[in-house]
Scaffold this motif. Structure first.
Motif, PDB file in Angstrom:
ATOM      1  N   SER A  88      12.442 -44.308  24.205  1.00  0.00           N
ATOM      2  CA  SER A  88      13.317 -44.138  25.378  1.00  0.00           C
ATOM      3  C   SER A  88      12.487 -43.907  26.635  1.00  0.00           C
ATOM      4  O   SER A  88      12.798 -44.448  27.706  1.00  0.00           O
ATOM      5  N   GLN A 111      20.716 -44.116  25.843  1.00  0.00           N
ATOM      6  CA  GLN A 111      21.063 -43.504  24.560  1.00  0.00           C
ATOM      7  C   GLN A 111      22.235 -42.529  24.722  1.00  0.00           C
ATOM      8  O   GLN A 111      23.118 -42.457  23.887  1.00  0.00           O
ATOM      9  N   ASP A 163      19.528 -48.899  24.120  1.00  0.00           N
ATOM     10  CA  ASP A 163      18.945 -47.766  23.413  1.00  0.00           C
ATOM     11  C   ASP A 163      19.981 -47.211  22.450  1.00  0.00           C
ATOM     12  O   ASP A 163      20.921 -46.534  22.859  1.00  0.00           O
TER      13      ASP A 163
HETATM   14 MG    MG Z   1      15.244 -42.280  22.280  1.00  0.00          MG
END
Ligand code: MG
Ligand code: ATP
Length: 256
Positions: free
Chosen positions: A43, A85, A169
């Protein structure tokens, strides 16, 4: 020339070195899986691509030109989209407001500027329909939606402004089996349209079925770069847990 070329990216948070000089490339119409253990730096690396984080060293180039000096908004305008995410939605706002957040169409009436809510609603509905997403109502606060429904809104937001590259993500983390297939189909469709896709996921079966190439991050280093058609679950897993030495060892063992 690659659509996206990330070179020599380094990043520390205080005393913690997270990325140690990562190279990463994506071509137009290519789907690249980015995998690795929790905390490997996936990320973080992608947030450096979108401009959410700054890099300590290295470069990010889109179609051969560095975008490091650009703001996140400018990078989005150039076609770099990311589905975060945590989704990063405005929970109190409805679907259209979320899709157009910061990029609302404006209409001028008698010299005054208005946000064009009608166009927003129409385009939002069209994108939701295209994704086949099932939402209770388009004009409800997205905070009242299920995890999978919120995921659909985040995906719709990433696709509405004709991106060149879409970074996802963990896009399937909150989804039921049928919805997961929907996202994997969508990824294949984006590839057909010549869009570059980066898929971050811990669901290795999804990564193996939807990507052309798989990059494994291990402790902030690109430990493996595998052609999906020529690799398998065991090889990917050993790169995730052991880094490149393990992959070398596994390959050696397989040859012996
Ligand atoms: Mg991540
Ligand atoms: N804003 C931040 N401040 C301090 N440390 C951070 C920050 N963001 C990430 N980190 C640290 O950087 C490391 C890499 O985190 P990152 O979120 O990139 O991992 P990841 O590969 O995406 O993991 P996951 O699979 O769990 O999502 C971790 O040790 C994390 O604690």
């Amino acid at each position: 020339m690659s659509l996206l070329a990330v070179t020599g990216i380094r990043k520390s948070f205080g005393p913690v070195d997270v990325l140690h000089g990562v190279d990463f490339k994506v071509d137009a119409g290519e789907v690249v899986g980015l995998v690795g253990d929790n905390g490997a730096g996936k990320s973080t690396l992608m947030k450096i691509v979108t401009g959410m984080y700054s890099a300590d060293a290295g470069d990010v180039a889109l179609e051969g030109e560095s975008i490091l000096g650009k703001t996140p908004g400018e990078r989005r305008a150039l076609g770099v989209e990311m589905i975060y995410q945590d989704l990063a939605l405005a929970r109190q706002q409805d679907v259209a407001a979320n899709i157009f957040l910061g990029r609302e169409p404006v209409r001028t009436l008698m010299g005054m500027k208005f946000v064009d809510r009608l166009t927003m609603k129409r385009q939002a509905q069209a994108m939701i329909d295209r994704l086949g997403a099932k939402l209770p109502a388009i004009n409800r606060p997205v905070g009242s939606f299920s995890g999978g429904q919120q995921q659909s809104v985040a995906i719709a937001r990433a696709l509405t402004f004709n991106p060149k590259i879409v970074i996802m993500d963990e896009p399937t983390a909150a989804l039921a089996v049928r919805e997961v297939q929907g996202v994997l189909d969508l990824i294949r469709q984006l590839r057909e349209e010549g869009i570059g896709v980066i898929l971050i996921s811990h669901r290795l079966n999804d990564v193996l079925s939807a990507t052309d190439r798989i990059v494994v991050l291990h402790h902030g280093r690109a430990a493996a770069n595998l052609t999906t058609a020529e690799t398998n679950m065991a090889e990917v897993v050993s790169a995730i847990v052991g880094g490149s030495d393990m992959v070398e060892a596994a390959a050696h063992e397989a040859r012996a």
